[in-house]
Design a protein around this motif. Sequence first.
Motif, PDB file in Angstrom:
ATOM      1  N   ILE A 291      28.123  28.142  37.281  1.00 41.95           N
ATOM      2  CA  ILE A 291      28.063  28.260  38.733  1.00 41.95           C
ATOM      3  C   ILE A 291      27.797  29.720  39.102  1.00 41.95           C
ATOM      4  CG2 ILE A 291      29.370  27.955  40.866  1.00 41.95           C
ATOM      5  CD1 ILE A 291      31.074  25.853  39.323  1.00 41.95           C
ATOM      6  N   ASP A 292      26.967  29.940  40.079  1.00 40.35           N
ATOM      7  CA  ASP A 292      26.619  31.291  40.517  1.00 40.35           C
ATOM      8  C   ASP A 292      27.863  32.032  41.009  1.00 40.35           C
ATOM      9  OD1 ASP A 292      25.365  33.581  41.428  1.00 40.35           O
ATOM     10  OD2 ASP A 292      24.715  32.655  43.314  1.00 40.35           O
ATOM     11  N   TYR A 293      28.132  33.190  40.424  1.00 38.14           N
ATOM     12  CA  TYR A 293      29.298  33.984  40.828  1.00 38.14           C
ATOM     13  C   TYR A 293      28.882  35.344  41.392  1.00 38.14           C
ATOM     14  CZ  TYR A 293      28.358  35.804  36.124  1.00 38.14           C
ATOM     15  OH  TYR A 293      27.740  36.308  34.995  1.00 38.14           O
ATOM     16  N   SER A 294      27.639  35.475  41.822  1.00 38.85           N
ATOM     17  CA  SER A 294      27.136  36.774  42.273  1.00 38.85           C
ATOM     18  C   SER A 294      27.853  37.293  43.516  1.00 38.85           C
ATOM     19  CB  SER A 294      25.632  36.693  42.534  1.00 38.85           C
ATOM     20  OG  SER A 294      25.344  35.708  43.523  1.00 38.85           O
ATOM     21  N   ASN A 295      28.454  36.398  44.297  1.00 34.15           N
ATOM     22  CA  ASN A 295      29.184  36.834  45.494  1.00 34.15           C
ATOM     23  C   ASN A 295      30.676  37.022  45.249  1.00 34.15           C
ATOM     24  OD1 ASN A 295      26.935  36.898  47.236  1.00 34.15           O
ATOM     25  ND2 ASN A 295      27.014  34.661  47.464  1.00 34.15           N
ATOM     26  N   LEU A 296      31.108  36.864  44.011  1.00 33.65           N
ATOM     27  CA  LEU A 296      32.523  37.026  43.685  1.00 33.65           C
ATOM     28  C   LEU A 296      32.898  38.505  43.734  1.00 33.65           C
ATOM     29  CD1 LEU A 296      35.174  35.669  42.553  1.00 33.65           C
ATOM     30  CD2 LEU A 296      34.301  36.237  40.284  1.00 33.65           C
ATOM     31  N   ARG A 297      33.867  38.834  44.542  1.00 31.95           N
ATOM     32  CA  ARG A 297      34.257  40.234  44.680  1.00 31.95           C
ATOM     33  C   ARG A 297      35.660  40.309  45.283  1.00 31.95           C
ATOM     34  NH1 ARG A 297      30.490  44.329  44.563  1.00 31.95           N
ATOM     35  NH2 ARG A 297      28.845  42.819  45.025  1.00 31.95           N
ATOM     36  N   GLU A 298      36.481  41.215  44.729  1.00 33.26           N
ATOM     37  CA  GLU A 298      37.799  41.443  45.300  1.00 33.26           C
ATOM     38  C   GLU A 298      37.664  42.134  46.666  1.00 33.26           C
ATOM     39  OE1 GLU A 298      38.052  42.141  40.801  1.00 33.26           O
ATOM     40  OE2 GLU A 298      36.638  42.479  42.437  1.00 33.26           O
ATOM     41  N   PRO A 299      38.599  41.880  47.583  1.00 36.52           N
ATOM     42  CA  PRO A 299      38.495  42.484  48.928  1.00 36.52           C
ATOM     43  C   PRO A 299      38.467  44.010  48.913  1.00 36.52           C
ATOM     44  CG  PRO A 299      40.091  40.698  48.925  1.00 36.52           C
ATOM     45  CD  PRO A 299      39.702  40.921  47.492  1.00 36.52           C
ATOM     46  N   ASP A 300      39.141  44.646  47.935  1.00 35.31           N
ATOM     47  CA  ASP A 300      39.204  46.110  47.917  1.00 35.31           C
ATOM     48  C   ASP A 300      38.224  46.738  46.938  1.00 35.31           C
ATOM     49  OD1 ASP A 300      40.423  45.274  45.584  1.00 35.31           O
ATOM     50  OD2 ASP A 300      42.059  46.733  45.691  1.00 35.31           O
ATOM     51  N   TYR A 301      37.259  45.959  46.445  1.00 33.07           N
ATOM     52  CA  TYR A 301      36.321  46.482  45.442  1.00 33.07           C
ATOM     53  C   TYR A 301      35.466  47.606  46.035  1.00 33.07           C
ATOM     54  CZ  TYR A 301      32.380  46.733  42.232  1.00 33.07           C
ATOM     55  OH  TYR A 301      31.413  47.175  41.374  1.00 33.07           O
ATOM     56  N   ASP A 302      35.335  48.692  45.299  1.00 34.91           N
ATOM     57  CA  ASP A 302      34.506  49.833  45.690  1.00 34.91           C
ATOM     58  C   ASP A 302      33.773  50.308  44.442  1.00 34.91           C
ATOM     59  OD1 ASP A 302      33.365  52.227  46.434  1.00 34.91           O
ATOM     60  OD2 ASP A 302      35.154  53.021  47.420  1.00 34.91           O
ATOM     61  N   SER A 303      32.471  50.118  44.384  1.00 35.87           N
ATOM     62  CA  SER A 303      31.697  50.403  43.167  1.00 35.87           C
ATOM     63  C   SER A 303      31.796  51.858  42.733  1.00 35.87           C
ATOM     64  CB  SER A 303      30.227  50.030  43.391  1.00 35.87           C
ATOM     65  OG  SER A 303      29.671  50.796  44.450  1.00 35.87           O
ATOM     66  N   ARG A 304      32.081  52.763  43.641  1.00 41.52           N
ATOM     67  CA  ARG A 304      32.167  54.185  43.294  1.00 41.52           C
ATOM     68  C   ARG A 304      33.333  54.498  42.362  1.00 41.52           C
ATOM     69  NH1 ARG A 304      32.262  56.414  49.307  1.00 41.52           N
ATOM     70  NH2 ARG A 304      33.724  54.665  49.373  1.00 41.52           N
ATOM     71  N   LYS A 305      34.309  53.562  42.304  1.00 44.30           N
ATOM     72  CA  LYS A 305      35.490  53.791  41.473  1.00 44.30           C
ATOM     73  C   LYS A 305      35.333  53.238  40.059  1.00 44.30           C
ATOM     74  CE  LYS A 305      38.580  53.471  45.494  1.00 44.30           C
ATOM     75  NZ  LYS A 305      39.725  52.731  46.096  1.00 44.30           N
ATOM     76  N   PHE A 306      34.165  52.714  39.737  1.00 35.99           N
ATOM     77  CA  PHE A 306      34.017  51.994  38.468  1.00 35.99           C
ATOM     78  C   PHE A 306      32.833  52.526  37.660  1.00 35.99           C
ATOM     79  CE2 PHE A 306      36.221  49.313  41.456  1.00 35.99           C
ATOM     80  CZ  PHE A 306      37.318  48.898  40.720  1.00 35.99           C
ATOM     81  N   ARG A 307      32.770  53.818  37.517  1.00 34.02           N
ATOM     82  CA  ARG A 307      31.710  54.453  36.736  1.00 34.02           C
ATOM     83  C   ARG A 307      32.292  54.957  35.426  1.00 34.02           C
ATOM     84  NH1 ARG A 307      29.407  57.791  42.002  1.00 34.02           N
ATOM     85  NH2 ARG A 307      28.473  55.975  43.053  1.00 34.02           N
TER      86      ARG A 307
END
Length: 450
Positions: A291-307
Amino acid sequence: MRRTGVIFFPAFDWAISPTHPEREERLLYTRDQIFEEGIMDLPQIKEYKPRLADQKDIARVHFCVPNIATQASEAHLVSAGSALVIADAVMNKEVDNGFSIARPPGHHAMTVAHGNRGFCNINNEAIMVEYLRKKYGIRKIAIVDTDVHHGDGTQEIFYNDPDVLFISFHQDGRTLYPGTGFVDEAGGPYALGSTINIPLRPDTTDEGILTILNHLIIPLLGMFKPELIVNSAGQDNHYSDPLANMRFTARGYAELNRKLSPDIAVLEGGYSVETALPYINMGILMAMAGIDYSNLREPDYDSRKFRESPANMDYIKNLITFQLHNFEQRAEKIAENRSRYGSEFREQRQVFYDTDYISENQSRRLKMCRDCQGWHSIDSAARHRNGEYYHVFCISIPIYACAKCQQEAQKAFQDMQKNGSSTYDYIYLQDKANDLYVSLNTANGREEVI
């Protein structure tokens, strides 16, 4: 379209304490989220009902001291039984894969079980592996442990088994319980290279873990060629987990399971009850079902914190090179060990049960054999928190032991029955080859056969 089986078992009647991280809410928020999102209404998903594992299922893996009933509550038997239900569904081709979302967890439980350590009494994945071997004749199985804590119990159970490839990535044991899982823990003398540990630095992100998956774990599986892949699905690598320090996301877990493509996933740890587990479990289930999970994201997710830092990526790349080399050299090293060691291999081990405050001392002996993996015995002594002291002797015959080793081990058990009553409280025989399990209470001479 893939069909994915799923079981929910929150274990309402089992908890270490009412406020302990390992409690029923771990699964209740997940169940609510998945039903609210309509995942359970999709044709790809088939829900199963749990069942109790049998005592024989437990005895194929564990020496429970003094007995199975002491160490395995009904909740434990249902948690283990849930994995067996999913295993049956996959093997009978009712579904393509399956996810047992059940508790209590199990991957810290070792061969000898005196109590609870790391929230675990019995090992659900190991029980399922031996069940699959006995019922379906499967021989080569890979277990990929994705819990942030090293799966030391699963490792110990299969450490001398060349037919089980155990891979564990986890936060470095120098920074987290149980303090094990280093690269030099590579398997017993005849199974060297069949244990692969991947200790990761704190704050490793999706990028680092997926690099490990793409360039180490998947190539290892390709070389090993297992008949079945099991994901020991711990979820405490998540960035919000209160018991660890990693930076994995729910989408990272989904991507891991899409690429790993396990036949069976069995829930382990994960203690960010509200903010992570509903998203992670849903992501894993969606990935397994295609099943497509491309829209799965936690409410507080911030991509800048995951480098991922360049220094950590260099460490990961070196680790990949090192472990690939170890695996590729395993046949040569095992051949060397067959020449190096004589008739037996001995070691001493101390085990601490952090939940129950039990200290155990073990003297272990592996009887070497040129025709099979041999058989082994464990002399175990432990003082329990309530003051009880148990000194037990355990003999284990692997399911694929040769006739000579079976005879030797059976004779050793008979000799212990005659001569060990003054030294040991219990003497156990675990004969996987004949699916026979015997417990002797030396105080009253009572023998229990399972």
